[in-house]
Motif scaffolding. Structure first.
Motif, PDB file in Angstrom:
ATOM      1  N   GLN A  11       2.051  -2.990  12.306  1.00  0.00           N
ATOM      2  CA  GLN A  11       1.834  -3.383  13.692  1.00  0.00           C
ATOM      3  C   GLN A  11       0.387  -3.286  14.148  1.00  0.00           C
ATOM      4  OE1 GLN A  11       3.896  -0.863  12.717  1.00  0.00           O
ATOM      5  NE2 GLN A  11       5.900  -1.876  12.795  1.00  0.00           N
ATOM      6  N   ASN A 110      -0.683  -5.921  26.613  1.00  0.00           N
ATOM      7  CA  ASN A 110       0.485  -5.368  25.946  1.00  0.00           C
ATOM      8  C   ASN A 110       1.041  -4.151  26.673  1.00  0.00           C
ATOM      9  OD1 ASN A 110       1.633  -6.083  23.033  1.00  0.00           O
ATOM     10  ND2 ASN A 110      -0.443  -6.902  23.176  1.00  0.00           N
ATOM     11  N   GLU A 118       9.215  -3.686  25.862  1.00  0.00           N
ATOM     12  CA  GLU A 118       9.605  -4.520  24.735  1.00  0.00           C
ATOM     13  C   GLU A 118       9.117  -3.948  23.412  1.00  0.00           C
ATOM     14  OE1 GLU A 118      11.055  -7.427  22.265  1.00  0.00           O
ATOM     15  OE2 GLU A 118      11.589  -7.001  24.358  1.00  0.00           O
ATOM     16  N   ARG A 119       7.865  -3.513  23.391  1.00  0.00           N
ATOM     17  CA  ARG A 119       7.290  -3.047  22.126  1.00  0.00           C
ATOM     18  C   ARG A 119       7.965  -1.772  21.628  1.00  0.00           C
ATOM     19  NH1 ARG A 119       3.484  -4.783  19.062  1.00  0.00           N
ATOM     20  NH2 ARG A 119       2.735  -6.345  20.528  1.00  0.00           N
ATOM     21  N   ASN A 196       4.369  -9.789  20.907  1.00  0.00           N
ATOM     22  CA  ASN A 196       5.164  -9.103  21.920  1.00  0.00           C
ATOM     23  C   ASN A 196       5.781 -10.160  22.837  1.00  0.00           C
ATOM     24  OD1 ASN A 196       6.178  -7.618  24.087  1.00  0.00           O
ATOM     25  ND2 ASN A 196       4.496  -6.156  24.075  1.00  0.00           N
TER      26      ASN A 196
END
Length: 318
Positions: A11, A110, A118-119, A196
């Protein structure tokens, strides 16, 4: 040629930059997956304390920071060039801007509430807490600070608009018809946003940027095979660091240290922006772009740790 070993995790945006550069060069490499947060005992056995991702290992030589990794790959295989001849200053400066400014904006986008949700949606609460504490420590003590999300969103149209305009009017890539370090430096922060789904729509108004991202992504990651961290450490122990004479022969311009540091001195080196943990060793080589120290580790033996000069501080000890 000794194997190229990349210490990374999937990631990491900067790891994606390194993976793309290896694919661009069509160089085979070994993949060592490291933790995303501290502690990283196998990595720091090689680096002496440097914790940022990724790190490139070639035998007993350890290369920190993707700016220097790019230069090492060009020295290893000159073509296709990451720093095109005659455009070295423009390429390095533009890549530095993307690695610092565009990356900060991508992180801030992000880290909006919906992006974070979400991440980290599949991460246990304890792991979320540990990650937050690690990233707070990462950005403590250096010159970098987190960019507020609202400011990043306000400035995003300037950054992406400029990119969209150039790509609409120029060649396929940012310095011409072939990719360069600039493309990979601009790509990885945008890849981080695109990965994302909660914030990826920040790229939707920029069709030329999305088309260019697809073109850059086509370079791929090259041919990689998994390697255990303990095996990588053993490779370092069994190897001998590259001769300083080889580094000297590769330089095109003479260099004199402006602060009078000389080989044989004990020094500490640390990043100046974030992840500023110092690494101590014996200075063995330096030039306008690179600083190399020698250090001993109980597990890895003698290693040479290589740092870029720009963005890092070197201080004599004692």
């Amino acid at each position: 040629m000794q194997e190229l070993i990349l210490h990374h995790y999937p990631q990491s945006p900067f790891a994606e930059k390194a993976r793309m550069m290896l694919g661009f060069k069509n160089l085979p490499w070994r993949s060592v997956i490291i933790p995303a947060i501290m502690p990283k005992p196998d990595l720091t056995a090689l680096t002496g304390g440097y914790r940022r991702t990724p790190v490139l290992q070639i035998g007993a030589d350890i290369y920190c920071d993707t700016a220097l990794i790019a230069r090492r790959l060009d020295r290893l295989q000159s073509l296709p060039a990451l720093f095109p001849e005659g455009q070295e200053a423009v390429a390095a400066s533009a890549a530095q801007f993307a690695d610092q400014v565009l990356f900060q904006h991508a992180v801030a986008i992000n880290f909006q509430p919906q992006g974070l949700a979400e991440r980290f949606k599949d991460m246990p609460d304890a792991a979320k807490t540990a990650f937050a504490a690690d990233r707070k420590a990462l950005f403590t003590g250096g010159s970098a600070s987190r960019l507020p999300s609202h400011q990043a969103l306000s400035q995003w149209p300037s950054l992406l608009g400029r990119l969209e305009q150039q790509l609409s009017e120029s060649g396929s890539f940012l310095l011409g018809e072939e990719p360069s370090i600039v493309d990979f430096a601009y790509y990885h922060p945008l890849w981080f946003v695109a990965s994302n789904s909660a914030v990826a729509n920040a790229l939707d108004p920029y069709p030329q940027v999305l088309e260019w991202m697809n073109a850059v992504a086509s370079c791929g990651h090259g041919d990689s095979t998994a390697l255990d961290a303990s095996a990588a450490i053993q490779i370092a122990r069994d190897a001998t660091p590259e001769s300083v004479a080889v580094l000297q022969d590769s330089q095109k311009l003479p260099f004199t240290d402006p602060e009078g540091l000389t080989a044989g001195q004990t020094v500490t080196i640390s990043a100046t922006d974030y992840g500023t943990e110092p690494v101590t060793g014996t200075l063995v080589y330096q030039d306008a772009e690179e600083i190399v120290i020698s250090r001993e580790d109980d597990r890895a033996g003698e290693v040479h740790v290589h740092f870029p000069r720009f963005g890092f501080s070197i201080q004599p000890t004692g």
